[in-house]
Scaffold this motif. Structure first.
Motif, PDB file in Angstrom:
ATOM      1  N   SER A  48       0.846  -1.197   0.000  1.00 22.38           N
ATOM      2  CA  SER A  48       0.000   0.000   0.000  1.00 22.38           C
ATOM      3  C   SER A  48       0.880   1.245   0.000  1.00 22.38           C
ATOM      4  CB  SER A  48      -0.893  -0.003   1.239  1.00 22.38           C
ATOM      5  OG  SER A  48      -0.124   0.141   2.413  1.00 22.38           O
ATOM      6  N   ASP A  49       0.225   2.384  -0.352  1.00 25.03           N
ATOM      7  CA  ASP A  49       0.961   3.652  -0.361  1.00 25.03           C
ATOM      8  C   ASP A  49       1.477   3.992   1.027  1.00 25.03           C
ATOM      9  OD1 ASP A  49       0.528   3.916  -3.034  1.00 25.03           O
ATOM     10  OD2 ASP A  49      -1.219   5.248  -2.823  1.00 25.03           O
ATOM     11  N   LEU A  50       0.710   3.668   2.066  1.00 24.38           N
ATOM     12  CA  LEU A  50       1.123   3.970   3.430  1.00 24.38           C
ATOM     13  C   LEU A  50       2.365   3.169   3.812  1.00 24.38           C
ATOM     14  CD1 LEU A  50       0.651   5.412   6.096  1.00 24.38           C
ATOM     15  CD2 LEU A  50      -0.916   3.554   6.760  1.00 24.38           C
ATOM     16  N   ASP A  51       2.386   1.895   3.443  1.00 22.98           N
ATOM     17  CA  ASP A  51       3.554   1.066   3.738  1.00 22.98           C
ATOM     18  C   ASP A  51       4.789   1.558   2.987  1.00 22.98           C
ATOM     19  OD1 ASP A  51       2.069  -0.522   5.405  1.00 22.98           O
ATOM     20  OD2 ASP A  51       1.625  -2.030   3.857  1.00 22.98           O
ATOM     21  N   ARG A  52       4.553   1.962   1.738  1.00 20.53           N
ATOM     22  CA  ARG A  52       5.678   2.451   0.939  1.00 20.53           C
ATOM     23  C   ARG A  52       6.269   3.723   1.550  1.00 20.53           C
ATOM     24  NH1 ARG A  52       3.186   2.652  -3.311  1.00 20.53           N
ATOM     25  NH2 ARG A  52       3.816   0.645  -4.226  1.00 20.53           N
ATOM     26  N   GLN A  53       5.384   4.643   1.963  1.00 20.40           N
ATOM     27  CA  GLN A  53       5.849   5.884   2.579  1.00 20.40           C
ATOM     28  C   GLN A  53       6.582   5.618   3.893  1.00 20.40           C
ATOM     29  OE1 GLN A  53       5.861   8.887   1.253  1.00 20.40           O
ATOM     30  NE2 GLN A  53       4.905   8.066  -0.608  1.00 20.40           N
ATOM     31  N   THR A  54       6.081   4.643   4.658  1.00 20.43           N
ATOM     32  CA  THR A  54       6.722   4.297   5.933  1.00 20.43           C
ATOM     33  C   THR A  54       8.127   3.747   5.708  1.00 20.43           C
ATOM     34  OG1 THR A  54       4.570   3.816   6.935  1.00 20.43           O
ATOM     35  CG2 THR A  54       6.529   2.915   8.028  1.00 20.43           C
ATOM     36  N   ARG A  55       8.262   2.870   4.710  1.00 14.92           N
ATOM     37  CA  ARG A  55       9.575   2.293   4.430  1.00 14.92           C
ATOM     38  C   ARG A  55      10.539   3.337   3.879  1.00 14.92           C
ATOM     39  NH1 ARG A  55       9.160  -3.510   1.534  1.00 14.92           N
ATOM     40  NH2 ARG A  55      11.397  -3.353   2.027  1.00 14.92           N
TER      41      ARG A  55
END
Length: 268
Positions: free
Chosen positions: A2-9
């Motif tokens: 997800s976009d949220l996971d990508r931003q977190t990483r």
């Protein structure tokens, strides 16, 4: 993903990169206490970035790099590889062998390679770092090539540490970017030193060397007034500015002589 996971990483990766940039040079590669004429030197396996504000100051950064590289020569490591792209060499010229000899650097120890582009330059640098006969690689890089990013500098750092040779990346400009280099220097020209036989004659060339990133022994940052002589570096710690921003040097007098030079009167 997800976009949220990508931003977190991505945020976690940026934090890790920032942490790597703040770390000092590795204890096993930066030799604590190694000095040359009052100037601290790093041991083998270190990546240096050496910046000058303008390309016309290229002689200062090259002299600084070769002065440090000379101390890494010895044993089976008898060569320093100098990489400069063909177009830059045609515009800026190549190191002058007789001049190097005058300052105690044997021109026979310098291997000149002129790659066609930055990709070939980085490939040649990595290959040279894997050679047991190479003490250091000096890479003269003009501009801001996108390919020379954090990943590329990290590859050079890993090859340097595993192979035991050091890297000096000569760069130009006031910008700074993410890099895995353990040490970052800023070089700037200074007035030449005085001569003992004639105070009006120019003496040995000098420049300031400021450690912007990393640490060497007990030197966390710092600035030196530096000369490169036939016996190696000669350095003195630069005066630190006071609380009012001054260096404590003697101020200029309120009035100045009316002559421009020795026995030359000023034309009205």
């Amino acid at each position: 993903m997800s976009d949220l996971d990508r931003q977190t990483r991505l945020a976690a990766l940026r934090t890790r990169i920032a942490d790597l940039e703040r770390r000092p040079a590795l204890a096993e590669t930066a030799a604590p206490g190694a000095m040359a004429g009052g100037f601290p030197l790093a041991g083998p396996g270190v990546v240096h970035e050496v910046f000058a504000d303008e390309r016309r100051n290229g002689g200062a950064v090259l002299g600084f790099a070769l002065g440090q590289a000379r101390g890494l020569l010895g044993g089976t490591r008898q060569a320093v590889v100098y990489l400069q792209m063909t177009a830059d060499a045609q515009e800026m010229g190549l190191p002058y062998g007789s001049g190097l000899q005058f300052f105690g650097f044997d021109a026979a120890d310098l291997v000149l390679i002129r790659p066609a582009n930055i990709a070939e330059l980085l490939w040649a640098a990595e290959e040279a770092l894997g050679c047991g006969a190479v003490a250091a690689v000096v890479a003269d890089v003009a501009g801001q090539p996108k390919i020379l990013d954090f990943t590329a500098s990290r590859r050079l750092s890993m090859r340097a540490q595993s192979g035991g040779a050091s890297v000096f990346l000569l760069r130009y400009g006031r910008w700074r970017e993410s890099s895995a280099a353990q040490l970052r220097w800023h070089l700037a020209p200074l007035l030449s030193s005085p001569t003992p036989f004639d105070a009006r004659a120019p003496g040995a060339s000098r420049w300031s060397a400021r450690l912007e990133k990393g640490a060497l022994g007990q030197s966390h940052g710092g600035e030196w007034i530096l000369e490169w002589t036939e016996n190696g570096f000669r350095a003195e710690q630069a005066a630190r500015p006071g609380v009012d921003g001054t260096t404590g040097s003697t101020p200029l007098p309120g009035t100045l002589p009316d002559r421009l030079g020795d026995r030359l009167s000023q034309a009205g």
